[in-house]
Design an enzyme around this catalytic site. Structure first.
Site, PDB file in Angstrom:
ATOM      1  CB  ALA A 198     -60.651 -31.291  30.887  1.00 50.82           C
TER       2      ALA A 198
ATOM      3  CD  GLU B 107     -57.358 -19.740  25.287  1.00 51.53           C
ATOM      4  OE1 GLU B 107     -56.270 -20.041  25.796  1.00 51.53           O
ATOM      5  OE2 GLU B 107     -58.423 -19.674  25.941  1.00 51.53           O
TER       6      GLU B 107
HETATM    7  P1  FAD Z   1     -49.882 -29.817  35.444  1.00 54.48           P
HETATM    8  O1  FAD Z   1     -48.703 -29.197  34.813  1.00 54.48           O
HETATM    9  O2  FAD Z   1     -49.949 -31.286  35.483  1.00 54.48           O
HETATM   10  O3  FAD Z   1     -50.020 -29.218  36.915  1.00 54.48           O
HETATM   11  C1  FAD Z   1     -51.169 -29.424  37.696  1.00 54.48           C
HETATM   12  C2  FAD Z   1     -50.809 -29.411  39.170  1.00 54.48           C
HETATM   13  O4  FAD Z   1     -50.044 -30.571  39.500  1.00 54.48           O
HETATM   14  C3  FAD Z   1     -49.949 -28.226  39.597  1.00 54.48           C
HETATM   15  O5  FAD Z   1     -50.343 -27.863  40.897  1.00 54.48           O
HETATM   16  C4  FAD Z   1     -48.517 -28.773  39.591  1.00 54.48           C
HETATM   17  O6  FAD Z   1     -47.683 -28.076  40.498  1.00 54.48           O
HETATM   18  C5  FAD Z   1     -48.766 -30.215  40.018  1.00 54.48           C
HETATM   19  N1  FAD Z   1     -47.831 -31.192  39.446  1.00 54.48           N
HETATM   20  C6  FAD Z   1     -47.365 -31.224  38.188  1.00 54.48           C
HETATM   21  N2  FAD Z   1     -46.605 -32.326  37.998  1.00 54.48           N
HETATM   22  C7  FAD Z   1     -46.614 -32.998  39.177  1.00 54.48           C
HETATM   23  C8  FAD Z   1     -46.024 -34.221  39.630  1.00 54.48           C
HETATM   24  N3  FAD Z   1     -45.272 -34.970  38.827  1.00 54.48           N
HETATM   25  N4  FAD Z   1     -46.262 -34.627  40.897  1.00 54.48           N
HETATM   26  C9  FAD Z   1     -47.041 -33.872  41.754  1.00 54.48           C
HETATM   27  N5  FAD Z   1     -47.606 -32.701  41.378  1.00 54.48           N
HETATM   28  C10 FAD Z   1     -47.394 -32.281  40.112  1.00 54.48           C
HETATM   29  N6  FAD Z   1     -57.946 -26.645  30.319  1.00 54.48           N
HETATM   30  C11 FAD Z   1     -58.670 -27.325  29.410  1.00 54.48           C
HETATM   31  O7  FAD Z   1     -59.434 -28.222  29.772  1.00 54.48           O
HETATM   32  N7  FAD Z   1     -58.588 -27.052  28.068  1.00 54.48           N
HETATM   33  C12 FAD Z   1     -57.758 -26.094  27.587  1.00 54.48           C
HETATM   34  O8  FAD Z   1     -57.699 -25.865  26.370  1.00 54.48           O
HETATM   35  C13 FAD Z   1     -56.967 -25.343  28.521  1.00 54.48           C
HETATM   36  N8  FAD Z   1     -56.113 -24.381  28.112  1.00 54.48           N
HETATM   37  C14 FAD Z   1     -55.321 -23.735  29.029  1.00 54.48           C
HETATM   38  C15 FAD Z   1     -54.397 -22.782  28.574  1.00 54.48           C
HETATM   39  C16 FAD Z   1     -53.580 -22.107  29.482  1.00 54.48           C
HETATM   40  C17 FAD Z   1     -52.571 -21.090  28.973  1.00 54.48           C
HETATM   41  C18 FAD Z   1     -53.689 -22.367  30.874  1.00 54.48           C
HETATM   42  C19 FAD Z   1     -52.826 -21.625  31.855  1.00 54.48           C
HETATM   43  C20 FAD Z   1     -54.606 -23.316  31.328  1.00 54.48           C
HETATM   44  C21 FAD Z   1     -55.413 -24.016  30.420  1.00 54.48           C
HETATM   45  N9  FAD Z   1     -56.329 -24.983  30.833  1.00 54.48           N
HETATM   46  C22 FAD Z   1     -57.091 -25.668  29.910  1.00 54.48           C
HETATM   47  C23 FAD Z   1     -56.518 -25.251  32.277  1.00 54.48           C
HETATM   48  C24 FAD Z   1     -55.590 -26.399  32.788  1.00 54.48           C
HETATM   49  O9  FAD Z   1     -55.987 -27.598  32.168  1.00 54.48           O
HETATM   50  C25 FAD Z   1     -55.782 -26.481  34.300  1.00 54.48           C
HETATM   51  O10 FAD Z   1     -55.253 -25.345  34.908  1.00 54.48           O
HETATM   52  C26 FAD Z   1     -55.293 -27.752  34.983  1.00 54.48           C
HETATM   53  O11 FAD Z   1     -55.796 -27.764  36.328  1.00 54.48           O
HETATM   54  C27 FAD Z   1     -53.794 -27.921  35.076  1.00 54.48           C
HETATM   55  O12 FAD Z   1     -53.232 -28.203  33.861  1.00 54.48           O
HETATM   56  P2  FAD Z   1     -51.613 -28.173  33.708  1.00 54.48           P
HETATM   57  O13 FAD Z   1     -51.309 -28.628  32.339  1.00 54.48           O
HETATM   58  O14 FAD Z   1     -51.077 -26.886  34.151  1.00 54.48           O
HETATM   59  O15 FAD Z   1     -51.243 -29.330  34.766  1.00 54.48           O
END
Ligand code: FAD
Length: 291
Positions: free
Chosen positions: A51, A17
């Site tokens: 973000a 990454e």
């Molecule tokens: P989601 O999958 O939406 O989950 C977020 C939270 O909401 C979780 O607690 C989940 O349980 C809950 N949830 C999901 N769907 C629902 C629903 N329908 N109803 C209620 N609750 C729900 N951030 C950046 O800004 N830029 C990046 O490039 C970046 N790269 C990343 C790469 C990796 C491998 C990882 C692990 C994280 C990365 N992040 C990045 C951080 C990420 O954006 C944050 O961790 C963010 O808080 C959650 O994103 P997510 O896509 O996991 O969210």
């Protein structure tokens, strides 16, 4: 090339990454650092996306350049929480035209000044909505999602987090990449729970090599990861000697990676922080294992 095809074609993968430049005046320097990492020919290279729009401007440019000039497949990270559906539709079209075939579909962290807003009015509250929009676009992307072996900090509990993860997979996630972790046993029990929940897509293990004592606080803050005593002892012993700490931190990351491969976790993603020497050390240390 799609990441799922890379995984099918290779017994083991090692991907890296990188993050894009934040500002125009650092563009050349950061681009050069990333290009140097690409010469190591990782299985693929992922490019992060800010973000709040901070570091998102150059993500696609970097991803396209690496794919075209170094023949390394790329994965474009894409966050949705600060975007409208229209912004995302435009972005999806741009990614498709660039030839980048892989998107890591993320929600992104909620900006601090918006934490108390009514989210029902937002275009996107969760990554699942982004996955739906990408799939509905009809473009042939390989889509990844993030997962959290130690539970996402906003989730009520692990079962709820895994339930939501299953929703993402059912909506069209082809693979998952994990948050960093420092204790492999946590990852192994997470994998069991995913398989139990019927999540059968590849889960790529995210490893963050810690190369300085000051990086630890940042890693903790970003991921909330548990740091085992074995790791903390290294920091305690070598933390005040930069070169020794770097060597010890890299060796720890390599030992985690070798243990993962040995236990059948065949796909590893290393958070390189744009540091060539980190990527080079890791690649060299497992060259026979991934050959
Ligand atoms: P989601 O999958 O939406 O989950 C977020 C939270 O909401 C979780 O607690 C989940 O349980 C809950 N949830 C999901 N769907 C629902 C629903 N329908 N109803 C209620 N609750 C729900 N951030 C950046 O800004 N830029 C990046 O490039 C970046 N790269 C990343 C790469 C990796 C491998 C990882 C692990 C994280 C990365 N992040 C990045 C951080 C990420 O954006 C944050 O961790 C963010 O808080 C959650 O994103 P997510 O896509 O996991 O969210």
């Amino acid at each position: 090339m799609k990441i799922t095809d890379i995984i099918k074609k290779n017994k083991r993968t090692l991907s890296f990454e990188v993050f894009p430049p934040k500002k125009a005046d650092s563009f050349d320097l950061v681009k050069e650092a990333i290009e140097k990492i690409a010469t190591l020919q990782p299985s693929y290279l992922s490019v992060t996306y800010g973000a709040g729009g901070g570091t998102s401007k150059y993500t696609l440019e970097i991803a396209k350049n690496i794919k075209d000039s170094f023949n390394v497949p790329t994965l474009e990270h894409l966050t949705c929480v600060s975007s409208s559906k229209k912004d995302i539709a435009e972005k999806i079209n741009k990614i498709a035209s660039s030839g980048v075939e892989n998107i890591l579909a993320l929600r992104g962290d909620i900006p601090e000044d918006r934490i108390n807003e009514d989210r029902s009015t937002w275009d996107f509250s969760h990554a699942s909505e982004l996955i739906q929009q990408i799939r509905a676009s009809g473009k042939d992307f390989c889509i990844g999602g993030a997962c959290y072996p130690e539970v996402h900090p906003e989730a009520k509990n692990s079962s709820e987090d895994i339930f939501r993860l299953k929703e993402k997979v059912d909506l069209g996630c082809d693979f998952l990449t994990s948050q960093m972790f420092f204790d492999n046993s946590l990852f192994y029990s997470f994998l069991y729970r995913l398989r139990d929940a019927g999540i059968n897509v590849p889960v790529i293990a995210g490893i963050m090599p810690i190369t300085s004592a000051k990086q630890i606080e940042r890693a903790r803050r970003l991921s909330g990861s548990f740091m085992p005593q074995k790791f903390l002892s290294l920091v305690d012993r070598f933390g005040d000697d930069d070169k020794a700490m770097k060597q010890a931190g890299l060796s720890y990351a390599v030992s985690q990676i070798v243990d993962l491969y040995a236990n059948g976790v065949n796909n590893i993603h290393v958070y390189t922080m744009n540091n060539y020497s980190v990527a080079e050390f890791i690649k060299h240390s497992v060259s026979e294992i991934i050959k």
